[in-house]
Design an enzyme around this catalytic site. Structure first.
Site, PDB file in Angstrom:
ATOM      1  N   ALA A 170      33.551 -13.229  -5.019  1.00 51.00           N
ATOM      2  CA  ALA A 170      32.902 -14.512  -5.309  1.00 51.00           C
ATOM      3  C   ALA A 170      31.534 -14.251  -5.929  1.00 51.00           C
ATOM      4  CB  ALA A 170      32.775 -15.306  -4.020  1.00 51.00           C
ATOM      5  N   LYS A 225      46.725 -30.078  -4.133  1.00 52.25           N
ATOM      6  CA  LYS A 225      46.636 -28.867  -4.967  1.00 52.25           C
ATOM      7  C   LYS A 225      48.006 -28.532  -5.565  1.00 52.25           C
ATOM      8  CE  LYS A 225      45.390 -24.909  -2.820  1.00 52.25           C
ATOM      9  NZ  LYS A 225      44.434 -23.974  -2.214  1.00 52.25           N
ATOM     10  N   HIS A 275      42.155 -24.209   7.192  1.00 44.55           N
ATOM     11  CA  HIS A 275      40.985 -23.620   6.541  1.00 44.55           C
ATOM     12  C   HIS A 275      39.741 -23.956   7.370  1.00 44.55           C
ATOM     13  CE1 HIS A 275      37.697 -23.231   3.585  1.00 44.55           C
ATOM     14  NE2 HIS A 275      38.442 -22.246   3.119  1.00 44.55           N
ATOM     15  N   ARG A 324      39.162 -21.808  -4.982  1.00 45.25           N
ATOM     16  CA  ARG A 324      37.793 -22.320  -4.987  1.00 45.25           C
ATOM     17  C   ARG A 324      36.814 -21.161  -4.787  1.00 45.25           C
ATOM     18  NH1 ARG A 324      35.282 -25.466   0.012  1.00 45.25           N
ATOM     19  NH2 ARG A 324      35.132 -23.288   0.679  1.00 45.25           N
ATOM     20  N   GLY A 325      37.078 -20.311  -3.804  1.00 45.77           N
ATOM     21  CA  GLY A 325      36.134 -19.256  -3.428  1.00 45.77           C
ATOM     22  C   GLY A 325      35.273 -19.731  -2.276  1.00 45.77           C
ATOM     23  N   GLU A 327      48.334  -6.881  -2.286  1.00 41.90           N
ATOM     24  CA  GLU A 327      47.053  -7.351  -2.832  1.00 41.90           C
ATOM     25  C   GLU A 327      46.067  -6.186  -2.865  1.00 41.90           C
ATOM     26  OE1 GLU A 327      45.268 -11.193  -1.702  1.00 41.90           O
ATOM     27  OE2 GLU A 327      43.509 -10.025  -1.104  1.00 41.90           O
TER      28      GLU A 327
HETATM   29  P1  FAD Z   1      40.569 -25.158  -1.621  1.00 37.72           P
HETATM   30  O1  FAD Z   1      42.030 -25.276  -1.783  1.00 37.72           O
HETATM   31  O2  FAD Z   1      39.692 -25.887  -2.579  1.00 37.72           O
HETATM   32  O3  FAD Z   1      40.204 -25.607  -0.130  1.00 37.72           O
HETATM   33  C1  FAD Z   1      38.903 -25.331   0.391  1.00 37.72           C
HETATM   34  C2  FAD Z   1      38.554 -26.357   1.466  1.00 37.72           C
HETATM   35  O4  FAD Z   1      38.323 -27.622   0.836  1.00 37.72           O
HETATM   36  C3  FAD Z   1      39.654 -26.588   2.498  1.00 37.72           C
HETATM   37  O5  FAD Z   1      39.031 -26.767   3.740  1.00 37.72           O
HETATM   38  C4  FAD Z   1      40.333 -27.859   2.028  1.00 37.72           C
HETATM   39  O6  FAD Z   1      40.937 -28.586   3.097  1.00 37.72           O
HETATM   40  C5  FAD Z   1      39.136 -28.606   1.450  1.00 37.72           C
HETATM   41  N1  FAD Z   1      39.493 -29.583   0.423  1.00 37.72           N
HETATM   42  C6  FAD Z   1      40.352 -29.421  -0.613  1.00 37.72           C
HETATM   43  N2  FAD Z   1      40.418 -30.542  -1.362  1.00 37.72           N
HETATM   44  C7  FAD Z   1      39.579 -31.428  -0.799  1.00 37.72           C
HETATM   45  C8  FAD Z   1      39.184 -32.763  -1.109  1.00 37.72           C
HETATM   46  N3  FAD Z   1      39.695 -33.417  -2.162  1.00 37.72           N
HETATM   47  N4  FAD Z   1      38.260 -33.387  -0.308  1.00 37.72           N
HETATM   48  C9  FAD Z   1      37.736 -32.738   0.767  1.00 37.72           C
HETATM   49  N5  FAD Z   1      38.051 -31.467   1.115  1.00 37.72           N
HETATM   50  C10 FAD Z   1      38.963 -30.830   0.339  1.00 37.72           C
HETATM   51  N6  FAD Z   1      38.108 -15.493  -2.150  1.00 37.72           N
HETATM   52  C11 FAD Z   1      37.503 -14.846  -3.172  1.00 37.72           C
HETATM   53  O7  FAD Z   1      36.284 -15.001  -3.338  1.00 37.72           O
HETATM   54  N7  FAD Z   1      38.180 -14.003  -4.001  1.00 37.72           N
HETATM   55  C12 FAD Z   1      39.520 -13.808  -3.875  1.00 37.72           C
HETATM   56  O8  FAD Z   1      40.119 -13.060  -4.651  1.00 37.72           O
HETATM   57  C13 FAD Z   1      40.211 -14.490  -2.831  1.00 37.72           C
HETATM   58  N8  FAD Z   1      41.541 -14.356  -2.674  1.00 37.72           N
HETATM   59  C14 FAD Z   1      42.192 -15.074  -1.701  1.00 37.72           C
HETATM   60  C15 FAD Z   1      43.585 -14.951  -1.581  1.00 37.72           C
HETATM   61  C16 FAD Z   1      44.273 -15.654  -0.602  1.00 37.72           C
HETATM   62  C17 FAD Z   1      45.777 -15.543  -0.514  1.00 37.72           C
HETATM   63  C18 FAD Z   1      43.548 -16.477   0.321  1.00 37.72           C
HETATM   64  C19 FAD Z   1      44.277 -17.209   1.416  1.00 37.72           C
HETATM   65  C20 FAD Z   1      42.174 -16.594   0.218  1.00 37.72           C
HETATM   66  C21 FAD Z   1      41.477 -15.903  -0.793  1.00 37.72           C
HETATM   67  N9  FAD Z   1      40.091 -16.015  -0.951  1.00 37.72           N
HETATM   68  C22 FAD Z   1      39.456 -15.346  -1.963  1.00 37.72           C
HETATM   69  C23 FAD Z   1      39.300 -16.824  -0.011  1.00 37.72           C
HETATM   70  C24 FAD Z   1      39.131 -18.273  -0.511  1.00 37.72           C
HETATM   71  O9  FAD Z   1      38.381 -18.268  -1.717  1.00 37.72           O
HETATM   72  C25 FAD Z   1      38.394 -19.064   0.568  1.00 37.72           C
HETATM   73  O10 FAD Z   1      39.211 -19.226   1.693  1.00 37.72           O
HETATM   74  C26 FAD Z   1      37.821 -20.396   0.116  1.00 37.72           C
HETATM   75  O11 FAD Z   1      36.960 -20.872   1.155  1.00 37.72           O
HETATM   76  C27 FAD Z   1      38.855 -21.485  -0.134  1.00 37.72           C
HETATM   77  O12 FAD Z   1      39.498 -21.301  -1.315  1.00 37.72           O
HETATM   78  P2  FAD Z   1      40.782 -22.222  -1.667  1.00 37.72           P
HETATM   79  O13 FAD Z   1      41.178 -21.899  -3.032  1.00 37.72           O
HETATM   80  O14 FAD Z   1      41.788 -22.138  -0.581  1.00 37.72           O
HETATM   81  O15 FAD Z   1      40.061 -23.674  -1.632  1.00 37.72           O
END
Ligand code: FAD
Length: 295
Positions: free
Chosen positions: A51, A163, A147, A106-107, A17
């Site tokens: 983000a 997801k 998370h 999500r970010g 990455e």
């Molecule tokens: P989600 O999958 O949407 O989850 C976020 C939170 O919401 C979790 O606590 C989940 O349990 C909760 N949730 C999901 N669905 C629901 C629902 N229906 N109701 C209630 N709660 C729910 N950040 C950046 O800004 N740029 C990047 O390039 C970046 N790259 C990343 C790469 C990797 C491999 C990882 C692990 C993280 C990365 N991140 C990045 C960080 C990431 O954006 C954050 O961890 C963010 O807070 C969560 O993103 P997610 O896509 O996992 O969110």
């Protein structure tokens, strides 16, 4: 090539990455690092996006540079601060540039930045991309220690299942330092019926700034072995780097021994560290994947 095909072809996928340079810096600032990383022949290189409102803007160009070096790119895309029109623009740009793989995220919430009117979670972004007929392979993020926004790991895994069911084809894990956490997580995913490949995220802890900032942000648990290493070598950069590389190699080999479907290295644009780790791990990957030795 779509990354889902790599998982079909290989027992263990190996990737890096990288992150784009700051908005004020020349894009070419990362060209040398991309060329050096590509020469190590990873299966793909993922490109983060920062983000915030314009956070996704430089990722496509960097992904294109990766592609020009002959390595498959995976472009990160966040939705928390974007509306549907901005996401459609970003997707069109990626499609035009020939990018086939997107990590749908999500970010993190940024204090003061307005939340998206259209997307609350990464699953919404996945549904949106699929609903608009885009043919990207979609990866998702996952968290072996849970998370931080979610009260417990079981609930987080329920959300992760939503997801994946929305159309994610593989998962990349958050960094962690204790492989047992990943193995327990893998078992829980299997019980929850999540059967897409999961790549384990390893961050070589090779700099003070990693210890101070990134590990804190990730919320990863710090095993005693890491605490000792950091306490001992915090003020001796070369020693910390060597110790961090050795820890990452050990972690990767243990993960591969336990049959993980892939290892994703957070190499922080550092080709030296990537090379050192790859030199140790690639003979094992070649054996696992049935690739004959060059000699
Ligand atoms: P989600 O999958 O949407 O989850 C976020 C939170 O919401 C979790 O606590 C989940 O349990 C909760 N949730 C999901 N669905 C629901 C629902 N229906 N109701 C209630 N709660 C729910 N950040 C950046 O800004 N740029 C990047 O390039 C970046 N790259 C990343 C790469 C990797 C491999 C990882 C692990 C993280 C990365 N991140 C990045 C960080 C990431 O954006 C954050 O961890 C963010 O807070 C969560 O993103 P997610 O896509 O996992 O969110």
């Amino acid at each position: 090539m779509k990354i889902s095909r790599l998982f079909q072809q290989k027992k263990a996928v190996y990737s890096f990455e990288i992150f784009p340079p700051k908005p004020t810096a020349d894009l070419n600032a990362v060209r040398g690092a991309i060329e050096a990383l590509s020469a190590l022949a990873p299966d793909y290189i993922s490109v983060t996006c920062s983000a915030g409102g314009s956070g996704n803007s430089r990722t496509p160009e960097i992904a294109q540079m990766v592609k020009a070096c002959g390595v498959e790119p995976l472009a990160h895309l966040t939705c928390i601060n974007s509306d549907r029109a901005a996401i459609l623009d970003a997707l069109e740009k990626l499609r035009r540039l020939g990018i086939r793989n997107v990590l749908a995220l999500r970010g993190d919430r940024i204090p003061g930045a307005p939340d998206s009117p259209d997307f609350s979670y990464a699953a919404d972004l996945v549904r949106f991309i699929r609903g608009n007929g885009y043919d990207f392979d979609l990866a998702g993020a996952c968290y072996p220690e849970g998370h931080p926004d979610c009260p417990d790991l079981d609930t987080d895994i329920e959300h992760l299942k939503q997801k994946v069911d929305a159309g994610v084809t593989h998962l990349n894990s958050q960094l962690f330092f204790d492989n047992e956490d990943f193995f327990r997580f893998r078992d829980r995913l299997a019980k929850a019926g999540i059967d897409v490949p999961v790549q384990a995220g390893i961050m070589p802890l090779v700099k003070k700034s990693h210890v101070d900032r990134i590990v804190g942000l990730s919320g990863a648990k710090i095993p005693a072995k890491i605490s000792r290493m950091v306490a001992r070598f915090y003020d001796t950069p070369d020693a910390l780097q060597e110790a961090g590389i050795a820890y990452a190699v050990d972690q990767a080999i243990d993960l591969l021994s336990a049959g993980v479907q892939g290892v994703h290295l957070y190499v922080m644009n550092n080709p030296y560290v990537a090379r050192r780790i790859t030199e140790s791990v690639s003979p094992i990957l070649r054996e696992l994947n049935g690739v004959p030795h060059a000699d």
